[in-house]
Scaffold this motif. Structure first.
Motif, PDB file in Angstrom:
ATOM      1  N   GLY A 168     -71.970   8.390  10.265  1.00 20.36           N
ATOM      2  CA  GLY A 168     -71.988   8.705   8.696  1.00 20.36           C
ATOM      3  C   GLY A 168     -73.101   7.582   8.191  1.00 20.36           C
ATOM      4  N   PRO A 169     -73.142   7.425   6.624  1.00 17.71           N
ATOM      5  CA  PRO A 169     -73.862   6.645   6.054  1.00 17.71           C
ATOM      6  C   PRO A 169     -74.431   5.432   6.697  1.00 17.71           C
ATOM      7  CG  PRO A 169     -72.893   7.682   4.395  1.00 17.71           C
ATOM      8  CD  PRO A 169     -72.163   8.106   5.941  1.00 17.71           C
ATOM      9  N   VAL A 170     -73.489   4.750   7.014  1.00 17.85           N
ATOM     10  CA  VAL A 170     -73.618   3.342   7.635  1.00 17.85           C
ATOM     11  C   VAL A 170     -74.434   3.330   9.066  1.00 17.85           C
ATOM     12  CG1 VAL A 170     -71.543   3.017   8.948  1.00 17.85           C
ATOM     13  CG2 VAL A 170     -72.560   0.956   8.102  1.00 17.85           C
ATOM     14  N   GLY A 171     -74.073   4.287   9.848  1.00 19.66           N
ATOM     15  CA  GLY A 171     -74.891   4.433  10.863  1.00 19.66           C
ATOM     16  C   GLY A 171     -76.231   4.783  10.868  1.00 19.66           C
ATOM     17  N   LEU A 172     -76.490   5.784   9.931  1.00 19.75           N
ATOM     18  CA  LEU A 172     -77.675   6.357   9.615  1.00 19.75           C
ATOM     19  C   LEU A 172     -78.822   5.051   8.952  1.00 19.75           C
ATOM     20  CD1 LEU A 172     -76.940   9.787   7.786  1.00 19.75           C
ATOM     21  CD2 LEU A 172     -78.714   9.377   9.593  1.00 19.75           C
ATOM     22  N   PHE A 173     -78.058   4.390   8.010  1.00 23.10           N
ATOM     23  CA  PHE A 173     -79.088   3.565   7.238  1.00 23.10           C
ATOM     24  C   PHE A 173     -79.438   2.265   8.511  1.00 23.10           C
ATOM     25  CE2 PHE A 173     -79.556  -0.870   5.433  1.00 23.10           C
ATOM     26  CZ  PHE A 173     -80.300  -0.683   4.566  1.00 23.10           C
ATOM     27  N   TRP A 174     -78.432   1.742   9.155  1.00 25.37           N
ATOM     28  CA  TRP A 174     -78.787   0.815  10.203  1.00 25.37           C
ATOM     29  C   TRP A 174     -79.515   1.373  11.327  1.00 25.37           C
ATOM     30  CZ3 TRP A 174     -79.186  -4.097   8.719  1.00 25.37           C
ATOM     31  CH2 TRP A 174     -78.418  -4.614   7.564  1.00 25.37           C
ATOM     32  N   GLY A 175     -79.065   2.399  11.902  1.00 29.50           N
ATOM     33  CA  GLY A 175     -79.614   2.992  12.857  1.00 29.50           C
ATOM     34  C   GLY A 175     -81.279   3.375  12.636  1.00 29.50           C
ATOM     35  N   LEU A 225     -78.537  10.702   1.227  1.00 29.41           N
ATOM     36  CA  LEU A 225     -77.225   9.906   1.246  1.00 29.41           C
ATOM     37  C   LEU A 225     -76.548   9.576  -0.172  1.00 29.41           C
ATOM     38  CD1 LEU A 225     -77.996   7.021   3.868  1.00 29.41           C
ATOM     39  CD2 LEU A 225     -76.409   9.231   3.953  1.00 29.41           C
ATOM     40  N   PHE A 226     -77.393   9.219  -1.101  1.00 24.03           N
ATOM     41  CA  PHE A 226     -76.993   9.307  -2.442  1.00 24.03           C
ATOM     42  C   PHE A 226     -76.480  10.515  -2.813  1.00 24.03           C
ATOM     43  CE2 PHE A 226     -78.747   5.019  -2.743  1.00 24.03           C
ATOM     44  CZ  PHE A 226     -77.943   4.359  -3.223  1.00 24.03           C
ATOM     45  N   ALA A 227     -77.278  11.617  -2.511  1.00 25.61           N
ATOM     46  CA  ALA A 227     -76.819  12.907  -3.142  1.00 25.61           C
ATOM     47  C   ALA A 227     -75.988  13.859  -2.301  1.00 25.61           C
ATOM     48  CB  ALA A 227     -78.414  13.787  -3.212  1.00 25.61           C
ATOM     49  N   VAL A 228     -75.833  13.671  -1.109  1.00 26.51           N
ATOM     50  CA  VAL A 228     -74.663  14.262  -0.286  1.00 26.51           C
ATOM     51  C   VAL A 228     -73.501  14.461  -1.216  1.00 26.51           C
ATOM     52  CG1 VAL A 228     -73.984  12.447   1.062  1.00 26.51           C
ATOM     53  CG2 VAL A 228     -73.908  14.990   1.747  1.00 26.51           C
ATOM     54  N   ASN A 253     -70.150   3.549   4.229  1.00 23.82           N
ATOM     55  CA  ASN A 253     -69.108   4.546   4.797  1.00 23.82           C
ATOM     56  C   ASN A 253     -69.379   4.986   6.087  1.00 23.82           C
ATOM     57  OD1 ASN A 253     -68.721   7.672   4.849  1.00 23.82           O
ATOM     58  ND2 ASN A 253     -67.153   6.880   3.680  1.00 23.82           N
ATOM     59  N   PHE A 254     -68.531   5.112   6.917  1.00 22.34           N
ATOM     60  CA  PHE A 254     -68.282   5.647   8.544  1.00 22.34           C
ATOM     61  C   PHE A 254     -67.644   6.796   8.454  1.00 22.34           C
ATOM     62  CE2 PHE A 254     -66.320   5.797  12.545  1.00 22.34           C
ATOM     63  CZ  PHE A 254     -67.293   5.634  13.205  1.00 22.34           C
ATOM     64  N   GLN A 255     -68.510   7.722   9.273  1.00 28.05           N
ATOM     65  CA  GLN A 255     -67.964   8.939   9.450  1.00 28.05           C
ATOM     66  C   GLN A 255     -67.940   9.342  10.919  1.00 28.05           C
ATOM     67  OE1 GLN A 255     -66.702  11.295   7.329  1.00 28.05           O
ATOM     68  NE2 GLN A 255     -67.168  10.044   5.480  1.00 28.05           N
ATOM     69  N   ASN A 256     -67.140  10.082  11.550  1.00 24.86           N
ATOM     70  CA  ASN A 256     -67.041  10.429  12.934  1.00 24.86           C
ATOM     71  C   ASN A 256     -66.358  11.938  13.235  1.00 24.86           C
ATOM     72  OD1 ASN A 256     -66.999  10.447  15.791  1.00 24.86           O
ATOM     73  ND2 ASN A 256     -64.982   8.903  15.884  1.00 24.86           N
ATOM     74  N   ALA A 291     -82.366  16.819  11.921  1.00 25.56           N
ATOM     75  CA  ALA A 291     -81.616  15.973  12.862  1.00 25.56           C
ATOM     76  C   ALA A 291     -80.538  15.154  11.773  1.00 25.56           C
ATOM     77  CB  ALA A 291     -82.473  15.282  13.569  1.00 25.56           C
ATOM     78  N   PHE A 292     -80.901  15.262  10.509  1.00 28.01           N
ATOM     79  CA  PHE A 292     -80.117  14.549   9.815  1.00 28.01           C
ATOM     80  C   PHE A 292     -78.428  14.478   9.988  1.00 28.01           C
ATOM     81  CE2 PHE A 292     -77.968  13.459   5.642  1.00 28.01           C
ATOM     82  CZ  PHE A 292     -78.484  12.484   5.389  1.00 28.01           C
ATOM     83  N   GLN A 293     -78.256  15.849  10.369  1.00 29.09           N
ATOM     84  CA  GLN A 293     -76.709  15.816  10.576  1.00 29.09           C
ATOM     85  C   GLN A 293     -76.197  15.101  11.801  1.00 29.09           C
ATOM     86  OE1 GLN A 293     -79.096  18.241  10.768  1.00 29.09           O
ATOM     87  NE2 GLN A 293     -78.753  19.270  12.928  1.00 29.09           N
ATOM     88  N   THR A 294     -77.170  14.910  12.753  1.00 29.32           N
ATOM     89  CA  THR A 294     -76.681  14.065  14.123  1.00 29.32           C
ATOM     90  C   THR A 294     -76.151  12.843  13.620  1.00 29.32           C
ATOM     91  OG1 THR A 294     -78.235  15.508  15.262  1.00 29.32           O
ATOM     92  CG2 THR A 294     -77.565  13.409  16.101  1.00 29.32           C
ATOM     93  N   GLY A 295     -76.860  12.158  12.759  1.00 33.22           N
ATOM     94  CA  GLY A 295     -76.384  10.990  12.285  1.00 33.22           C
ATOM     95  C   GLY A 295     -75.378  10.864  11.364  1.00 33.22           C
ATOM     96  N   LEU A 296     -75.371  11.903  10.350  1.00 31.81           N
ATOM     97  CA  LEU A 296     -74.449  12.088   9.571  1.00 31.81           C
ATOM     98  C   LEU A 296     -72.854  12.303  10.197  1.00 31.81           C
ATOM     99  CD1 LEU A 296     -74.265  12.045   6.300  1.00 31.81           C
ATOM    100  CD2 LEU A 296     -74.163  14.715   6.569  1.00 31.81           C
ATOM    101  N   PHE A 297     -72.825  13.006  11.225  1.00 29.67           N
ATOM    102  CA  PHE A 297     -71.611  12.982  11.970  1.00 29.67           C
ATOM    103  C   PHE A 297     -71.137  12.116  13.002  1.00 29.67           C
ATOM    104  CE2 PHE A 297     -72.819  17.743  11.589  1.00 29.67           C
ATOM    105  CZ  PHE A 297     -72.641  17.874  10.245  1.00 29.67           C
ATOM    106  N   SER A 298     -72.146  11.252  13.278  1.00 25.34           N
ATOM    107  CA  SER A 298     -72.103  10.382  14.272  1.00 25.34           C
ATOM    108  C   SER A 298     -72.153   8.813  13.694  1.00 25.34           C
ATOM    109  CB  SER A 298     -73.151  10.359  15.493  1.00 25.34           C
ATOM    110  OG  SER A 298     -73.014  11.582  16.207  1.00 25.34           O
TER     111      SER A 298
END
Length: 507
Positions: free
Chosen positions: A72-79, A293-296, A225-228, A63-70
């Motif tokens: 991005g990194p900032v959303g993944l970390f805090w989420g 996140l550091f490796a993507v 970093n924010f991704q949408n 499910a990593f891509q779900t957070g990555l596309f919604s």
């Protein structure tokens, strides 16, 4: 209840174990049930069951891509950290109840005991949760097939058809059924092994990614970093959509309760496993996520991938084809163990429901083979898993709707016992060893609020503009499931099910 005295120390370890088994069986008898299963699981075995069900490596990878596309990194970390905190509160709420009622009925039995005047609540919880477990197991087995398909794509450049992927999923459903039929004792050992595999696998993946990635992202990228890629304009809503990845990954801590009748001192071990599995998953998942996140290398590349599992593209870009296959093998084996564990949980739940006349064919579903396996429940799970897998041939959208309904059903099942603890705080009079004391209501209220929030979030559209292909059909799937359970209750359940049926009475 009269507690037996602790045996003399000269009796040795065997005497202490026999004493602990006697205490566990006595507690089960106090709840009205005769001990039918051998108590062979240790703390690590029970903890491993929950770790397997959560599947931190598999859930995060799938499910990593779900957070990555919604977000991005900032959303993944805090989420991840926000959701982990609230899932930890949910684990505390469930652990307190589990310590009071350590039976394999789990969520279903807890609802029945705390609200005996409303058997419909227990019936709905039991059926909803059992279906969710079977659907989750089927999803896990399909994920195994998708990881194998990705390995074929990365290693050989061959793309498997949907029919071939479904055939592999069928094989995994059957394999899970066989292991659960003849390897009951080995499942406890496998779950213990899974704890170490998760720890070791996380270290291997993190080192491989961080050492071999040609470009390491900066801390500024990882934490800000924010991704949408969703199409929605609201940054806040987009980040909230990324929460789905964290919640999907962290569900499963309650699975320890499904093997409570196979554990020594279950009133202590099961709640510790419920809480410990979330705490451990929070930390392990955070370490794994930061490494990703550091490796993507290129988020757009992951979004546009043709690989069966998007995380394969991230591995491929970061470490190359050969090491990418190593990473996929680590996750694949974890996924196999997770899928097997889901059928372990569902078969025990079918047994518990049949024992209380909440499930048809009571005699059959309560029958144990010589390996102490409720094999009717096992193969019912495998059969349903094979049927559901066929949906993937016709439409990946349909299968994803079934998966989403399972995730929501688990949250709704969490909601039932927690809701009772919030609005009927006196529903438990005699707590078990694990008790939250004065913090109980506050923890339960926070857990209740988060469950409601997530259930609403899970049915909202995840992409804009909404069309037939990206529509979130979870509401349709869950609604259909609720209609079926409601019909079942009025047609059959309300006449046969009155609450837990005692199989043991004191003379």
């Amino acid at each position: 209840m009269v507690k037996s005295e602790r045996p003399d120390s000269s009796a040795g370890e065997g005497g202490e174990e026999a004493h602990d088994v006697a205490i566990s069986d006595q507690r089960l008898q106090d709840l009205g049930y005769k001990a039918e299963f051998r108590r062979e699981m240790s703390l690590f075995g029970v903890l491993g069951i929950s770790f397997c069900a959560i599947g931190i490596l598999t859930g995060m990878s799938s499910a990593f891509q779900t957070g990555l596309f919604s977000g991005g990194p900032v959303g993944l970390f805090w989420g991840w950290n926000i959701c982990s905190f609230f899932m930890f509160l949910i684990a505390l709420s469930l652990a307190e109840i589990c310590s009071t009622y350590p039976t394999m009925g789990g969520l279903y039995f807890w609802v029945c005991k705390m609200k005996p005047d409303m058997p419909i609540l227990g019936f709905f919880t039991g059926w909803l949760y059992s279906v969710a477990m079977v659907f989750t197991g089927a999803s896990g087995n399909l994920s195994v097939a998708l990881y194998l398909a990705s390995m074929a794509e990365v290693g050989q450049g061959r793309t498997l058809t949907r029919v071939e992927i479904t055939a592999i999923a069928w094989a995994m459903n059957i394999f899970s059924g066989i292991i659960n039929t003849i390897g009951t004792k080995a499942i406890g050992q496998m779950s213990t092994f899974n704890v170490w595999w998760t720890l070791g696998g996380t270290i291997v993946l993190a080192i491989t990614l961080l050492v071999k990635a040609p470009v390491k992202n900066s801390p500024d990228f990882v934490f800000t970093n924010f991704q949408n890629f969703t199409g929605w304009e609201s940054r806040g809503f987009v980040v909230l959509l990324g929460f789905l990845q964290a919640v999907y990954t962290l569900e499963g801590c309650e699975t320890a309760a499904q093997v409570a009748e196979e554990a020594v001192r279950a009133e202590i071990l099961a709640p510790l496993a419920v809480v410990g599995s979330i705490a451990g998953s929070w930390l392990i998942g955070l370490a794994y996520m930061l490494a990703l996140l550091f490796a993507v290398q290129n988020i757009a590349s992951v979004q546009a991938t043709t690989f069966a599992i998007p995380i394969s593209q991230l591995f491929y870009d970061a470490v190359g084809p050969q090491l990418a296959q190593l990473c996929l093998v680590v996750v694949l084996l974890a996924q196999v163990m997770a899928a097997i564990t889901n059928f372990t949980a569902s078969s025990r739940l079918f047994y518990a429901l049949a024992r209380d006349d909440a499930f048809p064919l009571k005699k059959q579903f309560m029958t144990l083979n010589r390996f102490q396996a409720p094999y009717w429940g096992v193969w019912t799970s495998a059969l349903i898993g094979c049927i559901i897998s066929c949906a993937y041939i016709g439409s990946a959208v349909a299968f994803n709707a079934i998966l989403s309904s399972a995730v929501i059903s688990v949250m709704l099942s969490y909601l039932q016992p927690i809701l009772i603890r919030v609005f009927w705080s006196d529903s438990i009079q005699d707590f078990g060893p694990f008790c939250l004391g004065k913090w109980s209501w506050a923890v339960n209220f926070a857990s209740f609020s988060f469950c409601v929030f997530i259930c609403i979030l899970f049915v909202l559209p995840t992409a804009y503009p909404v069309n037939v292909l990206n529509m979130n059909y979870a509401i349709v799937a869950v609604g259909g499931l609720m209609v079926i359970i409601t019909i079942n209750w009025f047609w059959w359940g309300r006449r046969s099910f009155k609450g837990p049926v005692k199989t043991f009475t004191f003379k």
